[in-house]
Design an enzyme around this catalytic site. Sequence first.
Site, PDB file in Angstrom:
ATOM      1  N   LYS A 280       0.824  -1.208   0.000  1.00  0.00           N
ATOM      2  CA  LYS A 280       0.000   0.000   0.000  1.00  0.00           C
ATOM      3  C   LYS A 280       0.860   1.261   0.000  1.00  0.00           C
ATOM      4  O   LYS A 280       0.546   2.244  -0.687  1.00  0.00           O
ATOM      5  CB  LYS A 280      -0.923   0.003   1.226  1.00  0.00           C
ATOM      6  CG  LYS A 280      -1.812   1.250   1.343  1.00  0.00           C
ATOM      7  CD  LYS A 280      -2.738   1.413   0.135  1.00  0.00           C
ATOM      8  CE  LYS A 280      -3.525   2.714   0.166  1.00  0.00           C
ATOM      9  NZ  LYS A 280      -4.514   2.791   1.251  1.00  0.00           N
TER      10      LYS A 280
ATOM     11  N   LYS B  64       0.711  11.707   5.126  1.00  0.00           N
ATOM     12  CA  LYS B  64       1.107  10.654   6.068  1.00  0.00           C
ATOM     13  C   LYS B  64       1.652   9.448   5.320  1.00  0.00           C
ATOM     14  O   LYS B  64       2.711   8.904   5.669  1.00  0.00           O
ATOM     15  CB  LYS B  64      -0.093  10.240   6.918  1.00  0.00           C
ATOM     16  CG  LYS B  64       0.206   9.132   7.927  1.00  0.00           C
ATOM     17  CD  LYS B  64      -1.038   8.327   8.281  1.00  0.00           C
ATOM     18  CE  LYS B  64      -1.447   7.420   7.136  1.00  0.00           C
ATOM     19  NZ  LYS B  64      -2.519   6.458   7.501  1.00  0.00           N
TER      20      LYS B  64
END
Length: 287
Positions: free
Chosen positions: A172, A241
């Site tokens: 991811k 992030k």
Amino acid sequence: MTETSTVGIVGLGAMGLGMAASAVRAGFRSLGFDLSPERSAQARAEGVEPVDDLAQVFAADRVVFSLPTARDVEGVIDRVAGVLEGRSRIVVIDTSTSEPAVSRALAARLAAMGHGFLDAPVSGGPAGAAKGALTMMIGGSAADLADARPVIEALSGRAIHVGDSGAGNVAKLVNNLLCAAHMLTTAEGLRLAEAAGIPAQSVLEVLNAASGRSMLSEVHFPSWVMNGAFDSGFTMALMQKDVRLARQLAEECDARLPLTEKAAQLWADAPYRGGDDFTRMGDFRAK
């Protein structure tokens, strides 16, 4: 799945609410927990049963996490550790984007309690969550994946078992790093086209018929950038992030990624607020 199969969802935000609703449509009894009364009310309207006590979610057969950070995931496990110590085996499916090392540690911690853990971050956004059409990148044991398969099939259009614990989050972070980079390079390409006197829309059509295309050029730019909507549902703070975590992973692995360094710096220095949509970084008209 049996008629009484129950899935618990921790976190009923833009992604979690869609996943909870998809589980309901697939025939699960869905228990949902969120700190926001408004999100709980929206969940009830979708057929989800909101619960006031986090521990009640863990009465389900399987539990899905949809939380912003690894710290949030760890916090939930800390709060319900006593409940988990005293119940039969359960598999936790963590769809949050997290650090691979944190996922491995949580998997080991839950295994010591007799439970399973899958890091299963997702791609597809709120629309994919609402349709049960997410792509899941899964890390964990084959046995835990088999146990969780009914829930995963309800939430996803495609689920890829990448490897052992942590592997889903590695995949991811790589995916979102490329997504972030493609947003920047596509915007710069369109800016160059307009500087050269060619409409960006015309060049975007060429990109999407040629080798310069990507998911960003094919979906994100037409849907949220070209029309100035900037409302994909994924915030600047979340993408910043993920890029930061990818950069940290590169440092931990001693991987030399000079373009990653540049992209990460551009995202860190972005002139937008954390709550702004991440597609604003594709605004090729911005100075």
